[in-house]
Design an enzyme around this catalytic site. Structure first.
Site, PDB file in Angstrom:
ATOM      1  N   HIS A  97     -15.030  -9.750  22.780  1.00  0.00           N
ATOM      2  CA  HIS A  97     -13.836  -9.086  23.305  1.00  0.00           C
ATOM      3  C   HIS A  97     -12.634  -9.230  22.350  1.00  0.00           C
ATOM      4  CE1 HIS A  97     -10.902  -7.688  26.168  1.00  0.00           C
ATOM      5  NE2 HIS A  97     -10.257  -8.846  26.096  1.00  0.00           N
ATOM      6  N   LYS A 100       2.649 -16.535  27.466  1.00  0.00           N
ATOM      7  CA  LYS A 100       1.909 -15.940  28.591  1.00  0.00           C
ATOM      8  C   LYS A 100       2.515 -16.413  29.913  1.00  0.00           C
ATOM      9  CE  LYS A 100      -2.316 -14.558  30.688  1.00  0.00           C
ATOM     10  NZ  LYS A 100      -3.747 -14.446  30.734  1.00  0.00           N
ATOM     11  N   ASN A 125      -1.861  -6.169  27.450  1.00  0.00           N
ATOM     12  CA  ASN A 125      -2.979  -5.289  27.099  1.00  0.00           C
ATOM     13  C   ASN A 125      -2.836  -4.629  25.730  1.00  0.00           C
ATOM     14  OD1 ASN A 125      -4.452  -5.747  29.444  1.00  0.00           O
ATOM     15  ND2 ASN A 125      -3.145  -4.322  30.569  1.00  0.00           N
ATOM     16  N   LYS A 127      -5.782 -15.113  37.105  1.00  0.00           N
ATOM     17  CA  LYS A 127      -6.677 -13.981  37.405  1.00  0.00           C
ATOM     18  C   LYS A 127      -8.098 -14.520  37.448  1.00  0.00           C
ATOM     19  CE  LYS A 127      -4.734  -9.848  35.254  1.00  0.00           C
ATOM     20  NZ  LYS A 127      -5.099  -8.823  34.255  1.00  0.00           N
ATOM     21  N   HIS A 158     -11.055  -1.657  24.657  1.00  0.00           N
ATOM     22  CA  HIS A 158     -12.026  -1.385  25.724  1.00  0.00           C
ATOM     23  C   HIS A 158     -12.919  -0.206  25.369  1.00  0.00           C
ATOM     24  CE1 HIS A 158      -9.515  -3.579  28.974  1.00  0.00           C
ATOM     25  NE2 HIS A 158     -10.463  -4.345  28.483  1.00  0.00           N
ATOM     26  N   GLU A 194      -6.039 -13.298  20.358  1.00  0.00           N
ATOM     27  CA  GLU A 194      -5.121 -13.293  21.510  1.00  0.00           C
ATOM     28  C   GLU A 194      -3.814 -14.008  21.152  1.00  0.00           C
ATOM     29  OE1 GLU A 194      -5.687 -11.519  24.183  1.00  0.00           O
ATOM     30  OE2 GLU A 194      -7.862 -11.175  24.088  1.00  0.00           O
ATOM     31  N   GLU A 214       0.587  -8.299  37.934  1.00  0.00           N
ATOM     32  CA  GLU A 214       0.478  -7.169  37.008  1.00  0.00           C
ATOM     33  C   GLU A 214       0.990  -5.861  37.582  1.00  0.00           C
ATOM     34  OE1 GLU A 214      -3.046  -7.363  34.582  1.00  0.00           O
ATOM     35  OE2 GLU A 214      -2.749  -5.314  33.880  1.00  0.00           O
ATOM     36  N   HIS A 263      -5.856  -3.748  23.888  1.00  0.00           N
ATOM     37  CA  HIS A 263      -6.962  -3.658  24.845  1.00  0.00           C
ATOM     38  C   HIS A 263      -7.328  -2.217  25.184  1.00  0.00           C
ATOM     39  CE1 HIS A 263      -6.007  -7.852  25.125  1.00  0.00           C
ATOM     40  NE2 HIS A 263      -6.963  -8.079  25.981  1.00  0.00           N
ATOM     41  N   ARG A 316     -12.169 -19.996  52.680  1.00  0.00           N
ATOM     42  CA  ARG A 316     -10.872 -19.292  52.530  1.00  0.00           C
ATOM     43  C   ARG A 316      -9.939 -19.946  51.514  1.00  0.00           C
ATOM     44  NH1 ARG A 316     -11.413 -18.439  58.160  1.00  0.00           N
ATOM     45  NH2 ARG A 316     -12.028 -16.280  58.518  1.00  0.00           N
ATOM     46  N   ARG A 364       3.378  -7.672  32.948  1.00  0.00           N
ATOM     47  CA  ARG A 364       2.106  -8.330  32.586  1.00  0.00           C
ATOM     48  C   ARG A 364       1.172  -7.370  31.841  1.00  0.00           C
ATOM     49  NH1 ARG A 364      -1.331 -12.851  36.081  1.00  0.00           N
ATOM     50  NH2 ARG A 364      -2.938 -13.121  34.504  1.00  0.00           N
TER      51      ARG A 364
HETATM   52  P1  NAD Z   1     -17.423 -17.476  27.279  1.00  0.00           P
HETATM   53  O1  NAD Z   1     -16.951 -18.191  28.465  1.00  0.00           O
HETATM   54  O2  NAD Z   1     -18.640 -16.635  27.404  1.00  0.00           O
HETATM   55  O3  NAD Z   1     -17.630 -18.526  26.102  1.00  0.00           O
HETATM   56  C1  NAD Z   1     -18.128 -18.088  24.856  1.00  0.00           C
HETATM   57  C2  NAD Z   1     -19.333 -18.910  24.412  1.00  0.00           C
HETATM   58  O4  NAD Z   1     -18.876 -20.182  23.963  1.00  0.00           O
HETATM   59  C3  NAD Z   1     -20.326 -19.206  25.519  1.00  0.00           C
HETATM   60  O5  NAD Z   1     -21.627 -19.164  25.009  1.00  0.00           O
HETATM   61  C4  NAD Z   1     -19.976 -20.627  25.928  1.00  0.00           C
HETATM   62  O6  NAD Z   1     -21.054 -21.328  26.532  1.00  0.00           O
HETATM   63  C5  NAD Z   1     -19.607 -21.217  24.606  1.00  0.00           C
HETATM   64  N1  NAD Z   1     -18.740 -22.392  24.654  1.00  0.00           N
HETATM   65  C6  NAD Z   1     -17.737 -22.652  25.516  1.00  0.00           C
HETATM   66  N2  NAD Z   1     -17.087 -23.765  25.144  1.00  0.00           N
HETATM   67  C7  NAD Z   1     -17.704 -24.228  24.042  1.00  0.00           C
HETATM   68  C8  NAD Z   1     -17.487 -25.329  23.189  1.00  0.00           C
HETATM   69  N3  NAD Z   1     -16.466 -26.176  23.386  1.00  0.00           N
HETATM   70  N4  NAD Z   1     -18.323 -25.509  22.139  1.00  0.00           N
HETATM   71  C9  NAD Z   1     -19.329 -24.634  21.906  1.00  0.00           C
HETATM   72  N5  NAD Z   1     -19.574 -23.549  22.654  1.00  0.00           N
HETATM   73  C10 NAD Z   1     -18.763 -23.350  23.714  1.00  0.00           C
HETATM   74  O7  NAD Z   1     -16.287 -16.519  26.673  1.00  0.00           O
HETATM   75  P2  NAD Z   1     -14.705 -16.660  26.517  1.00  0.00           P
HETATM   76  O8  NAD Z   1     -14.363 -15.899  25.308  1.00  0.00           O
HETATM   77  O9  NAD Z   1     -14.248 -18.065  26.639  1.00  0.00           O
HETATM   78  O10 NAD Z   1     -14.165 -15.885  27.798  1.00  0.00           O
HETATM   79  C11 NAD Z   1     -14.457 -14.516  27.999  1.00  0.00           C
HETATM   80  C12 NAD Z   1     -14.312 -14.208  29.471  1.00  0.00           C
HETATM   81  O11 NAD Z   1     -12.972 -14.437  29.855  1.00  0.00           O
HETATM   82  C13 NAD Z   1     -14.637 -12.776  29.829  1.00  0.00           C
HETATM   83  O12 NAD Z   1     -15.475 -12.760  30.968  1.00  0.00           O
HETATM   84  C14 NAD Z   1     -13.289 -12.166  30.168  1.00  0.00           C
HETATM   85  O13 NAD Z   1     -13.364 -11.160  31.149  1.00  0.00           O
HETATM   86  C15 NAD Z   1     -12.533 -13.362  30.667  1.00  0.00           C
HETATM   87  N6  NAD Z   1     -11.076 -13.270  30.540  1.00  0.00           N
HETATM   88  C16 NAD Z   1     -10.328 -13.523  31.631  1.00  0.00           C
HETATM   89  C17 NAD Z   1      -8.956 -13.478  31.553  1.00  0.00           C
HETATM   90  C18 NAD Z   1      -8.138 -13.814  32.748  1.00  0.00           C
HETATM   91  O14 NAD Z   1      -6.918 -13.610  32.728  1.00  0.00           O
HETATM   92  N7  NAD Z   1      -8.723 -14.339  33.795  1.00  0.00           N
HETATM   93  C19 NAD Z   1      -8.336 -13.166  30.337  1.00  0.00           C
HETATM   94  C20 NAD Z   1      -9.124 -12.927  29.225  1.00  0.00           C
HETATM   95  C21 NAD Z   1     -10.499 -12.982  29.333  1.00  0.00           C
END
Ligand code: NAD
Length: 341
Positions: free
Chosen positions: A245, A207, A225, A131, A232, A173, A217, A228, A109, A221
């Site tokens: 993305h 942010k 988007n 999130k 999307h 971003e 949100e 986005h 929990r 918040r």
């Molecule tokens: P990711 O976590 O897939 O990382 C991208 C790639 O970079 C991966 O292959 C990873 O292994 C690699 N990597 C990570 N750190 C590295 C480093 N220091 N050196 C070399 N390679 C490295 O992608 P991301 O872009 O970091 O995150 C995308 C995710 O985030 C999505 O799932 C999305 O839904 C989520 N997201 C969440 C929020 C939120 O508010 N929670 C906001 C935006 C995006």
């Protein structure tokens, strides 16, 4: 550099500096993937002192952001006899961050967790705001929770190994935040006046201001988007294969800017300035819309489209956002046609 997050139930700091010594007199699990671990685990473990430390490695990739991975994490925690007093550390990009936060929110929990983001996107976006979530066959991030960490440690050291494309996706971003909220920030990025740390700090501050007002949100918040809504659809139409993305968001921003122009807000010069800045960071700004009607229909598949009304987030000017609803379909189609060759 420090930024505070203040949500109704929790206040904590986001530290933007070289990773300090972290001492936790509890059981600690670091959740990571083989890539990040291979590159950086020693850097982390040299700084981390825990009563007991285990490392849980998940496969790398968005396709593993699912229940199976969460179950795997929970099983490892039970195997190692973790209790309510234990701590999880997310060590990776947004995928690892979202899953670790979610696992932390449901294990017994809820246990404490810490974010140590290693991608630029995770530093400025996914690690900030609480999130968490996973994907399932019905869509992305449909299962999850709002669950704030104890702290976020942002150390740009990790970015030295990040692929260029991933870096650019994070820049999208940052530029998004500047266009929505802060003209001076936009100008400073444009004129190369800021270090990477300073850009990260300002994006995180902006942010944080939004999250502090609207953690769940319900209102402002959603301004995050910008880009986005269009992005999307682009990701959907290309089966999430062609663009990262952040890249889809960059094209989405250009489309939102065209809509803003059409509605009489953003000037052509401002739209060009934004496009130029995106291009400078090697982000795509164009997309061929084969079928504008089909593109339009896709807006209604977005989970954020409620009551059959599309809500567009557009810049009124650089540094000032506007939320528009009830835009006549013809106007939107007219904008989409500008992207049809
Ligand atoms: P990711 O976590 O897939 O990382 C991208 C790639 O970079 C991966 O292959 C990873 O292994 C690699 N990597 C990570 N750190 C590295 C480093 N220091 N050196 C070399 N390679 C490295 O992608 P991301 O872009 O970091 O995150 C995308 C995710 O985030 C999505 O799932 C999305 O839904 C989520 N997201 C969440 C929020 C939120 O508010 N929670 C906001 C935006 C995006």
């Amino acid at each position: 550099m420090k930024v505070a997050i203040k949500t109704p139930n929790k206040t904590y700091d986001i530290l933007i500096e070289k990773l300090p010594e972290i001492e936790i007199n509890k059981k600690v699990a670091v959740i990571t993937n083989p890539k990040v671990s291979g590159l950086h685990i020693n850097y982390l473990t040299n700084k981390l002192k825990a009563k007991e430390l285990i490392i849980i490695t998940l496969p790398d990739g968005e396709e593993y952001k699912n229940w199976q991975s969460i179950e795997y994490v929970l099983d490892r925690l039970f195997d190692a006899k973790f209790d309510r007093n234990s701590v999880l550390i997310a060590f990776g990009g947004g995928v690892i961050g979202d899953m670790t936060g979610f696992a932390a929110s449901i294990f017994l929990r809820g246990v404490e967790f810490i974010q140590i983001p290693t991608t630029l996107l995770a530093m400025v976006d996914s690690s900030v705001g609480g999130k968490t979530g996973i994907n399932n066959k019905y869509g992305k991030n449909l299962i999850g929770s709002f669950y704030q960490p104890e702290a976020v440690y942002i150390d740009t050291h990790f970015l030295s190994t990040l692929e260029k494309r991933e870096f650019s996706a994070g820049m999208a971003e940052i530029i998004k935040m500047a266009v929505m909220f802060d003209k001076e920030f936009f100008e400073n990025i444009k004129n190369d006046k800021l270090t990477l740390e300073e850009m990260i700090k300002r994006a995180v501050e902006l942010k944080a201001e939004v999250v502090n007002q609207d953690e769940k949100e319900k209102g402002i918040r959603s301004v995050l988007n910008y880009g986005h809504t269009f992005g999307h659809v682009i990701e959907n139409l290309t089966n999430y294969k062609t663009y990262l993305h952040g890249e889809a968001v960059a094209i989405g921003m250009v489309m939102a800017n065209e809509l803003s122009k059409e509605l009489g807000f953003l000037s052509e010069k401002e739209a060009q300035d934004i496009k130029k800045l995106l291009k400078r960071y090697n982000l795509p700004t164009d997309f061929n819309i084969n079928n504008p009607e089909e593109f339009y229909a896709h807006f209604f598949l977005d989970k954020k489209t409620t009551d059959n009304k599309i809500k567009f987030i557009i810049p009124q000017n650089i540094g000032q956002y506007k939320i528009v609803k009830d835009i006549p379909k013809e106007k939107v189609i007219k904008v989409l046609k500008k992207f049809s060759q």
